[in-house]
Design a protein around this motif. Sequence first.
Motif, PDB file in Angstrom:
ATOM      1  N   TYR A 184       0.934  -1.247   0.011  1.00  0.00           N
ATOM      2  CA  TYR A 184      -0.023  -0.122   0.101  1.00  0.00           C
ATOM      3  C   TYR A 184       0.844   1.420   0.136  1.00  0.00           C
ATOM      4  CZ  TYR A 184      -2.994   3.693   1.450  1.00  0.00           C
ATOM      5  OH  TYR A 184      -3.580   4.917   1.726  1.00  0.00           O
ATOM      6  N   LYS A 185       1.966   1.204   0.620  1.00  0.00           N
ATOM      7  CA  LYS A 185       2.782   2.332   0.852  1.00  0.00           C
ATOM      8  C   LYS A 185       3.349   2.587  -0.479  1.00  0.00           C
ATOM      9  CE  LYS A 185       6.959   4.028   3.388  1.00  0.00           C
ATOM     10  NZ  LYS A 185       7.797   3.791   4.385  1.00  0.00           N
ATOM     11  N   ALA A 188       0.369   4.128  -2.668  1.00  0.00           N
ATOM     12  CA  ALA A 188       0.036   5.480  -2.326  1.00  0.00           C
ATOM     13  C   ALA A 188       1.237   6.514  -2.807  1.00  0.00           C
ATOM     14  CB  ALA A 188      -0.353   5.625  -0.848  1.00  0.00           C
ATOM     15  N   HIS A 189       2.534   6.125  -2.480  1.00  0.00           N
ATOM     16  CA  HIS A 189       3.563   7.034  -2.960  1.00  0.00           C
ATOM     17  C   HIS A 189       3.510   7.258  -4.601  1.00  0.00           C
ATOM     18  CE1 HIS A 189       7.273   9.008  -3.522  1.00  0.00           C
ATOM     19  NE2 HIS A 189       7.654   8.094  -4.314  1.00  0.00           N
ATOM     20  N   ASN A 190       3.349   6.235  -5.217  1.00  0.00           N
ATOM     21  CA  ASN A 190       3.301   6.299  -6.656  1.00  0.00           C
ATOM     22  C   ASN A 190       2.162   7.136  -7.122  1.00  0.00           C
ATOM     23  OD1 ASN A 190       4.334   4.915  -9.229  1.00  0.00           O
ATOM     24  ND2 ASN A 190       2.242   4.547  -9.470  1.00  0.00           N
ATOM     25  N   ALA A 191       0.908   6.909  -6.392  1.00  0.00           N
ATOM     26  CA  ALA A 191      -0.373   7.634  -6.797  1.00  0.00           C
ATOM     27  C   ALA A 191      -0.040   9.372  -6.590  1.00  0.00           C
ATOM     28  CB  ALA A 191      -1.539   7.270  -6.157  1.00  0.00           C
ATOM     29  N   ASP A 313      -1.031  -6.487  -4.217  1.00  0.00           N
ATOM     30  CA  ASP A 313      -1.478  -7.904  -3.612  1.00  0.00           C
ATOM     31  C   ASP A 313      -2.888  -7.598  -2.876  1.00  0.00           C
ATOM     32  OD1 ASP A 313      -1.550 -10.515  -2.963  1.00  0.00           O
ATOM     33  OD2 ASP A 313      -0.240 -10.272  -1.415  1.00  0.00           O
ATOM     34  N   GLU A 314      -2.908  -6.379  -2.048  1.00  0.00           N
ATOM     35  CA  GLU A 314      -4.158  -5.818  -1.376  1.00  0.00           C
ATOM     36  C   GLU A 314      -5.175  -5.479  -2.485  1.00  0.00           C
ATOM     37  OE1 GLU A 314      -2.399  -3.898   2.762  1.00  0.00           O
ATOM     38  OE2 GLU A 314      -3.250  -2.718   1.152  1.00  0.00           O
ATOM     39  N   TYR A 319      -6.795  -0.836  -0.501  1.00  0.00           N
ATOM     40  CA  TYR A 319      -6.686   0.520  -1.007  1.00  0.00           C
ATOM     41  C   TYR A 319      -7.575   1.586  -0.394  1.00  0.00           C
ATOM     42  CZ  TYR A 319      -5.359   4.782  -3.404  1.00  0.00           C
ATOM     43  OH  TYR A 319      -5.291   6.254  -3.894  1.00  0.00           O
ATOM     44  N   ALA A 320      -8.933   0.927  -0.868  1.00  0.00           N
ATOM     45  CA  ALA A 320     -10.334   1.724  -0.511  1.00  0.00           C
ATOM     46  C   ALA A 320     -10.628   1.591   0.753  1.00  0.00           C
ATOM     47  CB  ALA A 320     -11.315   1.571  -1.442  1.00  0.00           C
TER      48      ALA A 320
END
Length: 332
Positions: A184-185, A188-191, A313-314, A319-320
């Motif tokens: 996730y980290k 989120a950083h890529n986004a 994976d998640e 994410y949501a």
Amino acid sequence: MTILLRSLRGTLYRRSLSAISSRAMSSTPLLVKPSELLELTKTGVTILDASWHMPNSPRKGKEEFLLNRIPNAQFLDLDEVATPNELGLKHMMPSARQFADACEYWGIQPSTHVVIYDSHGVFSSPRALFMFKAFGHEKSSVLDGGLPRWEAEGYPVETGPPLTTVKKTDYPEPSLDENAIRSYKQIAHNASLNPTDPISELVLDARPRGRWIGSDPEPRPGLPSGHIPYSRSLPFSTFLQTNKVPGSDATYTTFLPSAALHEKLVSAVGPDNAEKILKGERSVVTSCGSGMTAGVLWLGLRLLGTSKIGLYDESWTGYAARQSSIIDTGEK
């Protein structure tokens, strides 16, 4: 304009295939046909049924396996060979020890050719193949068309409790390819990056487009629909074709031919991104609802020779579910 675009796509396709031909070649095919699997059974192969169904489906993979399966197959429960993450999500990647223990239970050695199938045709088996490849078990393949194609082409099936006795093996604890999984980290950083940034990864979302846009609800209660910022919609069914079972209303899915896969990729990400992906100049990450059908996109890209692919994976469920996540809706 249409003729010019088709010409450009054709040129890019030929150029990309030429550039990646050496990477795409492998002694173990990613896909096998029923006739090829039958030949493999004569020389030694382990067959795994990795059927999995959505939480809101009445179908149960393990129950169906006991009723109908390819002879000598064993069942791979993707929810059991898994390590729940901090959110308690199912069918996450197992630990190296879990994977090795499962292989030992199935009688698999590092040199064993493993062929994986599912009861849809192509649905959950690519996710299982991803697991094997991520742990370095390169001698593994998916049965294209799965159990329905096997039956449709007239090959025998087995029913009732499995009678085959499997001799437990020793499987050394493997190492997970650190580039295979995204957290996730990382996502989120890529986004947060500008999508034109050279270090940004292109996220491909395998969910149906309505869920990506945010107009259709998620199948998991309480989870909002929408998408990760800058991700692209590429529903997993886009990479598949539907085949009718002769003399029946039943159908099953198989992968599209390489040329058609390439065409679908270009339509989703554009000619420039497609060429960079296929030449290994841009990294890509596949995502879906819970990390299952992201495997279909992963395998489709592998069939095109792409090497720089990760899997979130998640996926959308993880994410949501986090309040800190930025969720986009609409066509942007």
